[in-house]
Design a protein around this motif. Structure first.
Motif, PDB file in Angstrom:
ATOM      1  N   SER A   1       5.967  45.101  32.942  1.00  0.00           N
ATOM      2  CA  SER A   1       6.879  44.524  33.932  1.00  0.00           C
ATOM      3  C   SER A   1       7.866  43.566  33.270  1.00  0.00           C
ATOM      4  CB  SER A   1       6.091  43.804  35.029  1.00  0.00           C
ATOM      5  OG  SER A   1       5.415  42.675  34.502  1.00  0.00           O
ATOM      6  N   TYR A   2       7.400  42.763  32.303  1.00  0.00           N
ATOM      7  CA  TYR A   2       8.306  41.866  31.588  1.00  0.00           C
ATOM      8  C   TYR A   2       9.356  42.656  30.792  1.00  0.00           C
ATOM      9  CZ  TYR A   2       5.375  37.814  32.646  1.00  0.00           C
ATOM     10  OH  TYR A   2       4.695  36.816  33.284  1.00  0.00           O
ATOM     11  N   SER A   3       8.886  43.728  30.154  1.00  0.00           N
ATOM     12  CA  SER A   3       9.828  44.558  29.381  1.00  0.00           C
ATOM     13  C   SER A   3      10.859  45.195  30.292  1.00  0.00           C
ATOM     14  CB  SER A   3       9.059  45.647  28.620  1.00  0.00           C
ATOM     15  OG  SER A   3       8.170  45.070  27.687  1.00  0.00           O
ATOM     16  N   MET A   4      10.403  45.639  31.456  1.00  0.00           N
ATOM     17  CA  MET A   4      11.321  46.241  32.422  1.00  0.00           C
ATOM     18  C   MET A   4      12.359  45.227  32.901  1.00  0.00           C
ATOM     19  SD  MET A   4      10.922  49.460  33.042  1.00  0.00           S
ATOM     20  CE  MET A   4      11.715  49.548  34.631  1.00  0.00           C
ATOM     21  N   MET A   5      11.910  44.023  33.183  1.00  0.00           N
ATOM     22  CA  MET A   5      12.826  42.973  33.627  1.00  0.00           C
ATOM     23  C   MET A   5      13.853  42.655  32.550  1.00  0.00           C
ATOM     24  SD  MET A   5      12.285  42.111  36.738  1.00  0.00           S
ATOM     25  CE  MET A   5      13.179  40.580  36.781  1.00  0.00           C
ATOM     26  N   ASP A   6      13.386  42.582  31.290  1.00  0.00           N
ATOM     27  CA  ASP A   6      14.309  42.325  30.189  1.00  0.00           C
ATOM     28  C   ASP A   6      15.341  43.451  30.061  1.00  0.00           C
ATOM     29  OD1 ASP A   6      13.086  39.966  29.594  1.00  0.00           O
ATOM     30  OD2 ASP A   6      11.802  40.811  28.018  1.00  0.00           O
ATOM     31  N   LEU A   7      14.865  44.683  30.181  1.00  0.00           N
ATOM     32  CA  LEU A   7      15.741  45.844  30.033  1.00  0.00           C
ATOM     33  C   LEU A   7      16.809  45.885  31.121  1.00  0.00           C
ATOM     34  CD1 LEU A   7      16.223  48.446  28.393  1.00  0.00           C
ATOM     35  CD2 LEU A   7      14.715  49.633  30.008  1.00  0.00           C
ATOM     36  N   ILE A   8      16.423  45.544  32.350  1.00  0.00           N
ATOM     37  CA  ILE A   8      17.342  45.641  33.488  1.00  0.00           C
ATOM     38  C   ILE A   8      18.313  44.462  33.535  1.00  0.00           C
ATOM     39  CG2 ILE A   8      17.468  45.624  36.012  1.00  0.00           C
ATOM     40  CD1 ILE A   8      14.795  47.167  35.997  1.00  0.00           C
ATOM     41  N   SER A   9      17.788  43.243  33.242  1.00  0.00           N
ATOM     42  CA  SER A   9      18.594  42.043  33.483  1.00  0.00           C
ATOM     43  C   SER A   9      19.255  41.463  32.239  1.00  0.00           C
ATOM     44  CB  SER A   9      17.719  40.952  34.120  1.00  0.00           C
ATOM     45  OG  SER A   9      16.667  40.585  33.226  1.00  0.00           O
ATOM     46  N   MET A  10      18.972  42.001  31.060  1.00  0.00           N
ATOM     47  CA  MET A  10      19.452  41.382  29.831  1.00  0.00           C
ATOM     48  C   MET A  10      20.975  41.304  29.785  1.00  0.00           C
ATOM     49  SD  MET A  10      18.623  42.389  25.892  1.00  0.00           S
ATOM     50  CE  MET A  10      16.891  42.063  26.117  1.00  0.00           C
ATOM     51  N   ASP A  11      21.663  42.428  30.131  1.00  0.00           N
ATOM     52  CA  ASP A  11      23.118  42.420  30.018  1.00  0.00           C
ATOM     53  C   ASP A  11      23.794  41.781  31.225  1.00  0.00           C
ATOM     54  OD1 ASP A  11      22.365  44.341  31.768  1.00  0.00           O
ATOM     55  OD2 ASP A  11      23.540  45.976  30.892  1.00  0.00           O
ATOM     56  N   LYS A  12      23.010  41.277  32.170  1.00  0.00           N
ATOM     57  CA  LYS A  12      23.575  40.615  33.349  1.00  0.00           C
ATOM     58  C   LYS A  12      23.417  39.097  33.278  1.00  0.00           C
ATOM     59  CE  LYS A  12      22.602  44.623  36.273  1.00  0.00           C
ATOM     60  NZ  LYS A  12      21.908  45.131  37.469  1.00  0.00           N
ATOM     61  N   GLN A  13      22.742  38.620  32.235  1.00  0.00           N
ATOM     62  CA  GLN A  13      22.504  37.186  32.101  1.00  0.00           C
ATOM     63  C   GLN A  13      23.640  36.530  31.313  1.00  0.00           C
ATOM     64  OE1 GLN A  13      18.716  36.697  30.230  1.00  0.00           O
ATOM     65  NE2 GLN A  13      17.590  37.784  31.821  1.00  0.00           N
ATOM     66  N   ASN A  14      23.809  35.242  31.530  1.00  0.00           N
ATOM     67  CA  ASN A  14      24.720  34.452  30.711  1.00  0.00           C
ATOM     68  C   ASN A  14      23.954  33.980  29.484  1.00  0.00           C
ATOM     69  OD1 ASN A  14      26.917  34.636  32.473  1.00  0.00           O
ATOM     70  ND2 ASN A  14      26.085  32.999  33.752  1.00  0.00           N
ATOM     71  N   ILE A  15      24.236  34.617  28.363  1.00  0.00           N
ATOM     72  CA  ILE A  15      23.467  34.357  27.142  1.00  0.00           C
ATOM     73  C   ILE A  15      24.248  33.386  26.265  1.00  0.00           C
ATOM     74  CG2 ILE A  15      22.468  35.405  25.084  1.00  0.00           C
ATOM     75  CD1 ILE A  15      22.208  37.991  26.735  1.00  0.00           C
ATOM     76  N   ASP A  16      23.566  32.335  25.819  1.00  0.00           N
ATOM     77  CA  ASP A  16      24.188  31.319  24.964  1.00  0.00           C
ATOM     78  C   ASP A  16      24.103  31.742  23.504  1.00  0.00           C
ATOM     79  OD1 ASP A  16      24.753  29.684  27.139  1.00  0.00           O
ATOM     80  OD2 ASP A  16      22.758  28.756  27.066  1.00  0.00           O
ATOM     81  N   PHE A  17      25.179  31.542  22.783  1.00  0.00           N
ATOM     82  CA  PHE A  17      25.234  31.857  21.359  1.00  0.00           C
ATOM     83  C   PHE A  17      25.405  30.556  20.583  1.00  0.00           C
ATOM     84  CE2 PHE A  17      26.185  35.844  23.293  1.00  0.00           C
ATOM     85  CZ  PHE A  17      25.764  36.825  22.405  1.00  0.00           C
TER      86      PHE A  17
END
Length: 465
Positions: free
Chosen positions: A301-317
């Motif tokens: 479930s965690y992997s699925m959440m990461d896969l679905i939501s990763m490109d929709k998050q505001n990721i800090d660099f």
């Protein structure tokens, strides 16, 4: 109306209009030239006749006879000498009374303004024929006489009629030839459009691989080129949609299959615990199975959440050190590698890149963990980081089982596993490489996977500095 008939009728209409306008103009000009030429010739002859008549009258007229009688005799003599049936002379006295000539001919010239120096002419129909009438004045013995010379010019109008019929015959022959030429010209012009229409019809019926094969350097060629480019893009989009639909179906089927195994174990063991009297040893064992399958579902479930939501998050660099990052990865992975007797070798050139630390740790640990799963016995995992110009590459290489070339395009699909039994035994669900692909994309990086069955796999991740 089809484009063929539009082109055919347009060309034919233009040709007919040109024939009518040019033919009518040419006939009119030819007729006018002939008429004017004949008029000038007749008027020149008339002037000579009148000069001859005047000289004869002046030289030979005497007092012994009537002036009128002498003039009439002179006109008769002149007319007789001409000997031309198409040439007639009519004589009028000062009171406009006809004193000689054909009674059937009536003059149309106004004689009031005529002088001895200047005559007048008119073209008129006489007895159904076109005649040129020229009227002149002769003064003799203090009296004025009007001499009307009538010349038959009907032959010019007959020539015009003959020319008209000849032109009509030529016109109809030319019209038939023009119609045939227009037909083949229109057919040739419309043929590329007909081909293009058939191609579009086939595409509308679902044949997206068909293309228009039209060799033309003009607008039709440009249209064909643009149409084929559009068809290529459309086919690519349809293939992408079909692949996306297939991937969704495969994803759903794989996801359901991945849920089925742990859920079956959980339901089975929990039912045994609920309905049977078991020894403490069995209770602990069954509870352990339930716990392990529950953890597997949690990880999934965690992997699925990461896969679905990763490109929709505001990721800090942030700016991170690659040597420190890969040291962290090493500390996380070396204990797992040592359990299987795998040697971990690392050679990292220091550089700082702008990235998300946690995502890169997840990327490299997933890749190294896949290398661990691919090595059956003792083996080596080598990690190298090198800078070349404005790019930095991290190469992770193993000497595991490798994979076939046909598998390389599939390993980034969710739930895809080359060896499902080995992957499940190692605790994998086939999502790791799909997550890695997204992490690479988020960092605007690129990666390349090289593998050979039985010799190992090499993955190179390249970052832009």
């Amino acid at each position: 109306m089809k484009i063929f008939w539009k082109i055919f009728l347009s060309i034919l209409s233009i040709v007919i209009a040109m024939y009518v306008i040019l033919g009518g103009t040419l006939m009119y000009v030819a007729f006018k030239n002939s008429l004017n030429g004949e008029r000038d010739r007749v008027l020149s002859e008339n002037k000579l006749l009148m000069l001859t008549l005047k000289n004869t009258i002046d030289a030979n007229m005497s007092d012994e006879g009537s002036t009128q009688t002498y003039i009439i005799e002179s006109v008769k003599s002149l007319e007789k000498n001409m000997g031309n049936e198409k040439f007639q002379i009519i004589l009028y006295n000062e009171k406009n009374k006809k004193i000689y000539g054909n009674n059937g001919i009536k003059t149309a010239v106004d004689r009031k303004q005529l002088t001895e120096k200047q005559g007048a002419y008119v073209i008129n129909k006489v007895s159904g024929k076109h005649c040129l009438e020229a009227v002149y004045v002769i003064e003799a013995d203090s009296q004025r006489y009007f001499v009307s010379i009538v010349k038959d010019i009907e032959f010019i109008y007959e020539q015009r009629e003959n020319m008209k019929w000849q032109y009509l015959c030529i016109f109809f022959v030319a019209l038939i030839v023009s119609g045939i030429l227009s037909y083949f010209t229109a057919k040739r012009m419309a043929q590329p459009l007909a081909k293009l229409t058939r191609t579009t019809k086939n595409m509308a019926m679902g044949n997206y691989s068909i293309r228009a094969d039209i060799k033309d350097g003009g607008e039709i060629g440009i249209l064909t080129k643009n149409f084929n480019a559009m068809a290529d893009n459309l086919e690519d989009k349809i293939i992408q949609l079909e692949d996306a639909a297939r991937e969704k179906e495969d994803f759903t089927a794989s996801f359901a299959h991945e849920l089925k195994t742990p859920l079956t174990a959980i339901v089975g063991y929990s039912d045994m615990l609920r309905s049977m009297e078991l020894e403490k040893k069995d209770i602990v064992e069954f509870s352990n199975y339930i716990f392990m399958q529950g953890k597997r579902l949690e990880k999934l479930s965690y992997s699925m959440m990461d896969l679905i939501s990763m490109d929709k998050q505001n990721i800090d660099f942030h700016e991170i050190s690659m040597t420190e990052l890969m040291k962290t990865v090493k500390n996380m992975m070396v204990p797992l590698l040592k359990k299987k007797g795998i040697v971990y070798k690392i050679n990292i050139e220091e550089v700082k890149i702008n990235a998300n630390r946690e995502l890169l740790i997840s990327l490299f640990t997933n890749i190294i963990d896949n290398s661990r799963k691919a090595i059956m016995g003792d083996g080596i995992v080598m990690v190298e980081g090198n800078r070349r110009g404005n790019i930095y590459s991290v190469c992770i290489k193993d000497n595991g089982c490798g994979m076939e070339q046909s598998e390389l395009k599939k390993i980034t699909e969710a739930f895809y596993m080359i060896d499902k039994s080995r992957a499940r035994k190692e605790g994998g669900a086939g999502i790791g490489m799909a997550l890695c692909e997204k992490i690479v994309a988020i960092h605007n990086a690129s990666w390349k996977i090289n593998s050979e069955l039985g010799k190992g796999t090499e993955i190179i991740v390249t970052f832009k500095l």
